[in-house]
Design an enzyme around this catalytic site. Structure first.
Site, PDB file in Angstrom:
ATOM      1  N   ASP A 202     -41.592  36.704 -16.914  1.00 54.94           N
ATOM      2  CA  ASP A 202     -40.389  37.380 -16.735  1.00 54.94           C
ATOM      3  C   ASP A 202     -39.360  36.173 -16.524  1.00 54.94           C
ATOM      4  O   ASP A 202     -39.365  35.646 -15.496  1.00 54.94           O
ATOM      5  CB  ASP A 202     -39.953  38.097 -15.360  1.00 54.94           C
ATOM      6  CG  ASP A 202     -38.857  38.979 -15.037  1.00 54.94           C
ATOM      7  OD1 ASP A 202     -37.828  38.146 -15.415  1.00 54.94           O
ATOM      8  OD2 ASP A 202     -38.878  39.978 -15.298  1.00 54.94           O
ATOM      9  N   HIS A 203     -38.599  36.071 -17.585  1.00 53.67           N
ATOM     10  CA  HIS A 203     -37.841  34.753 -17.510  1.00 53.67           C
ATOM     11  C   HIS A 203     -37.108  34.444 -16.559  1.00 53.67           C
ATOM     12  O   HIS A 203     -36.440  33.383 -16.316  1.00 53.67           O
ATOM     13  CB  HIS A 203     -37.406  34.196 -19.208  1.00 53.67           C
ATOM     14  CG  HIS A 203     -36.105  34.921 -19.310  1.00 53.67           C
ATOM     15  ND1 HIS A 203     -35.918  36.179 -19.662  1.00 53.67           N
ATOM     16  CD2 HIS A 203     -34.857  34.411 -19.171  1.00 53.67           C
ATOM     17  CE1 HIS A 203     -34.607  36.323 -20.028  1.00 53.67           C
ATOM     18  NE2 HIS A 203     -33.962  35.456 -19.743  1.00 53.67           N
ATOM     19  N   GLU A 241     -23.670  40.910 -19.174  1.00 59.20           N
ATOM     20  CA  GLU A 241     -23.664  40.052 -20.575  1.00 59.20           C
ATOM     21  C   GLU A 241     -22.323  40.388 -21.399  1.00 59.20           C
ATOM     22  O   GLU A 241     -22.226  41.615 -21.244  1.00 59.20           O
ATOM     23  CB  GLU A 241     -24.858  40.597 -21.150  1.00 59.20           C
ATOM     24  CG  GLU A 241     -26.230  40.155 -20.576  1.00 59.20           C
ATOM     25  CD  GLU A 241     -27.290  40.166 -21.360  1.00 59.20           C
ATOM     26  OE1 GLU A 241     -27.866  39.448 -21.949  1.00 59.20           O
ATOM     27  OE2 GLU A 241     -28.029  41.468 -21.474  1.00 59.20           O
ATOM     28  N   HIS A 265     -36.045  42.329 -14.982  1.00 55.49           N
ATOM     29  CA  HIS A 265     -35.307  41.180 -14.399  1.00 55.49           C
ATOM     30  C   HIS A 265     -34.828  41.629 -12.906  1.00 55.49           C
ATOM     31  O   HIS A 265     -34.773  40.864 -11.934  1.00 55.49           O
ATOM     32  CB  HIS A 265     -34.364  40.825 -15.419  1.00 55.49           C
ATOM     33  CG  HIS A 265     -34.963  40.252 -16.424  1.00 55.49           C
ATOM     34  ND1 HIS A 265     -36.172  39.754 -16.883  1.00 55.49           N
ATOM     35  CD2 HIS A 265     -34.334  40.452 -17.988  1.00 55.49           C
ATOM     36  CE1 HIS A 265     -36.393  39.597 -18.072  1.00 55.49           C
ATOM     37  NE2 HIS A 265     -35.214  39.978 -18.748  1.00 55.49           N
TER      38      HIS A 265
HETATM   39  C1  BG6 Z   1     -33.887  39.468 -21.966  1.00 61.14           C
HETATM   40  C2  BG6 Z   1     -33.522  40.741 -22.769  1.00 61.14           C
HETATM   41  O1  BG6 Z   1     -35.044  39.623 -21.443  1.00 61.14           O
HETATM   42  O2  BG6 Z   1     -33.004  38.813 -21.233  1.00 61.14           O
HETATM   43  C3  BG6 Z   1     -32.248  40.695 -23.237  1.00 61.14           C
HETATM   44  O3  BG6 Z   1     -34.453  41.358 -23.484  1.00 61.14           O
HETATM   45  C4  BG6 Z   1     -31.178  39.621 -22.636  1.00 61.14           C
HETATM   46  O4  BG6 Z   1     -31.406  41.748 -23.902  1.00 61.14           O
HETATM   47  C5  BG6 Z   1     -31.792  38.716 -21.791  1.00 61.14           C
HETATM   48  O5  BG6 Z   1     -30.138  39.515 -23.500  1.00 61.14           O
HETATM   49  C6  BG6 Z   1     -30.959  38.039 -20.927  1.00 61.14           C
HETATM   50  O6  BG6 Z   1     -31.258  36.894 -20.435  1.00 61.14           O
HETATM   51  P1  BG6 Z   1     -30.597  35.602 -19.723  1.00 61.14           P
HETATM   52  O7  BG6 Z   1     -31.271  34.707 -19.359  1.00 61.14           O
HETATM   53  O8  BG6 Z   1     -29.202  35.136 -20.889  1.00 61.14           O
HETATM   54  O9  BG6 Z   1     -29.604  36.144 -18.686  1.00 61.14           O
END
Ligand code: BG6
Length: 507
Positions: A202-203, A241, A265
């Site tokens: 989960d990044h 976003e 997330h």
């Molecule tokens: C991803 C989603 O996991 O996370 C995307 O699939 C989203 O839809 C992205 O834009 C957002 O990541 P970050 O790191 O830019 O907040």
């Protein structure tokens, strides 16, 4: 709001290193499925290169990229180099890039065809012999979710995953599309890899500020004092976003914000915020603490979803000064789609510490700003005191900015001598974002080391799906309104009312 101080709070890497034991890196083979894809180019190759620059790759590592397109090793290595030039956070250094890309080999693979895996096994083994590498194999599946099952089954059938050393499997989200499919997927993966060997990425857990939440509390007792549950009025987690669905309508129109962001997330951020600092910061303890939080989430019944959940969808508008089309007009979105591009919820954690303290989470596409942050709002004892009604005293806030800026700030009230009124003022402790590694760097580094602290355990994933399942069903049955909001706004007004009812507002 004014900023009265900006001081470096913490060098995140040092804290991380001080509190978590670093392991020696084993020599290994990294097998990358999806090596010609977007994630590999934008994130994984640059992450590996930056780890290499920092001396955080094993002394001996063979990296094998897999894809459908026919490439020679040389062309593939050149592609890797091109991606570094475009996406690496640090410039490519001419003196070492050749050595870095020489670690890469390429193999064409038809993931569906079991026979195709014998060529892969041969390549892995010949490199292992050539480089004197033990059979430690890390498989990274940067592929469409529907390929995960077949790949792991074929890794097992071809005996590639039967190693004399260790084996690890990294899988990207989404992990399933609901509770049942997630369980089915996990069962299938478990045939080839045990829980200890599966690294669910989960990044958001790789974001430096998220990784620092526990160490910040641990290393700064003042923050721990502030984290006093008796004084907290509510907690707000926002991941807003400005982007739309980009070219992902096929996936996003099925997933929605609820599966794309909330189930993984946002709930991970909630766990990381609410967990008690374990005595030892080991992966097991952190995962155990997180699991206790998600296990204690008060269930939301399908019939009651509309009281606690807001779903929305963007219409045409203007984002960062540019006109944008509405969700329904996006290419690839089905006609009159009822898919959610905005999700907000009120949750309660039924533990003695957090009982009756609401957690509000929200996420949306095409909002006015890109911002991921956690805000802890403290009780304001002057709020209902008529003597202070017009003084403009705000509740104190502890704010963790996660993305795109990283900082911790405390909102306090200072009296303006000329107006004689209180004004909210931010004391900001900034973290130097320029030197921060990227999420994928931190997560890959952990996976190379075998540290699972910031990967999602199956139980966390399963319990998150279990909490969200009734809401998914309510969405499917169209049991709650889909609120339109203009692109470039802060989201549907209904989300403001969710908090107003409790006497709060979004920060
Ligand atoms: C991803 C989603 O996991 O996370 C995307 O699939 C989203 O839809 C992205 O834009 C957002 O990541 P970050 O790191 O830019 O907040």
């Amino acid at each position: 709001m004014e900023n009265i101080a900006a001081v470096d709070l913490v060098d995140s890497e040092n804290y991380k290193n001080a509190s978590r034991q670093k392991n020696k890196l084993d020599e290994m083979t990294l097998v990358l499925f999806g090596a010609t894809g977007d994630l590999a180019q934008r994130k994984l190759f640059p992450a590996l290169y930056n780890l290499y620059l920092d001396g955080k790759l094993p002394n001996a590592i063979s990296i094998i990229g897999l894809g459908r397109t026919n490439y020679s090793n040389r062309v593939f290595q050149m592609n890797v180099e091109t991606s570094l030039r475009e996406f690496s956070r640090r410039p490519v250094q001419p003196e070492n890039v050749e050595e870095f890309v020489s670690k890469f080999r390429y193999c064409v693979l038809d993931v569906f065809n079991e026979a195709s895996y014998s060529g892969l096994l041969e390549l892995i083994q010949s490199r292992e012999q050539e480089m004197g590498i033990a059979e430690n194999r890390l498989f990274y599946l940067s592929v469409a979710p529907n390929l995960v099952e077949i790949i792991t089954a074929n890794l097992q059938a071809s005996k590639i995953s039967e190693t004399k050393g260790w084996k690890r499997l990294i899988v990207e989200k989404p992990f399933g599309t609901d509770l049942q499919t997630a369980r089915e997927l996990n069962e299938k993966l478990s045939k080839a890899f045990n829980e200890e060997e599966i690294y669910r990425i989960d990044h958001y857990l790789g974001k430096p500020m998220v990784q620092n939440l526990e160490t910040l509390k641990f290393a700064n007792p003042i923050l721990e004092l502030l984290w006093n549950h008796d004084q907290i009025a509510n907690v707000q987690i926002t991941a807003s976003e400005t982007v739309g669905i980009e070219k992902r309508a096929g996936y996003y129109d099925q997933a929605g914000a609820i599966r794309d962001m909330a189930q993984n997330h946002l709930l991970q951020l909630l766990m990381m915020t609410a967990l008690d600092i374990p005595v030892n910061l080991t992966a097991k303890e952190v995962q155990q603490e997180k699991r206790e939080i998600v296990e204690a989430l008060r269930p939301i019944l399908k019939e009651e979803a509309s009281k606690h959940i807001i779903r929305g969808q963007y219409t045409a508008g203007e984002v960062l000064g540019k006109p944008v089309i509405g969700y329904q007009e996006e290419p690839g979105v089905i006609e009159e789609s009822k898919n959610d591009t905005y999700f907000a919820a009120r949750l309660y954690i039924e533990t003695s510490a957090w009982r009756n303290i609401p957690f509000y989470i929200r996420t949306g596409k095409r909002l006015e700003q890109k911002s991921t942050r956690i805000v802890i709002e403290f009780k304001n004892k002057w709020k209902d005191n008529p003597a202070f009604k017009d003084e403009g005293i705000n509740p104190n806030l502890l704010i963790f900015e996660i993305n795109p800026n990283e900082s911790v700030s405390l909102l306090v009230n200072l009296k303006n001598p000329s107006t004689e009124k209180y004004e909210p003022t931010n004391i900001t402790f900034s973290v130097n974002s320029n030197i921060q590694p990227e999420s994928y760097e931190l997560l890959l580094s952990d996976a190379l080391e075998g540290d699972k602290t910031f990967f999602a355990h199956w139980k966390e994933v399963e319990l998150s799906w279990a909490w969200i399942q009734p809401v998914l069903e309510a969405f499917q049955e169209d049991a709650l309104p889909l609120h339109p909001y203009s692109a470039g706004s802060s989201g549907p007004e209904a989300a403001d009312r969710l908090l107003e009812k409790d006497g709060f507002c979004w920060w």
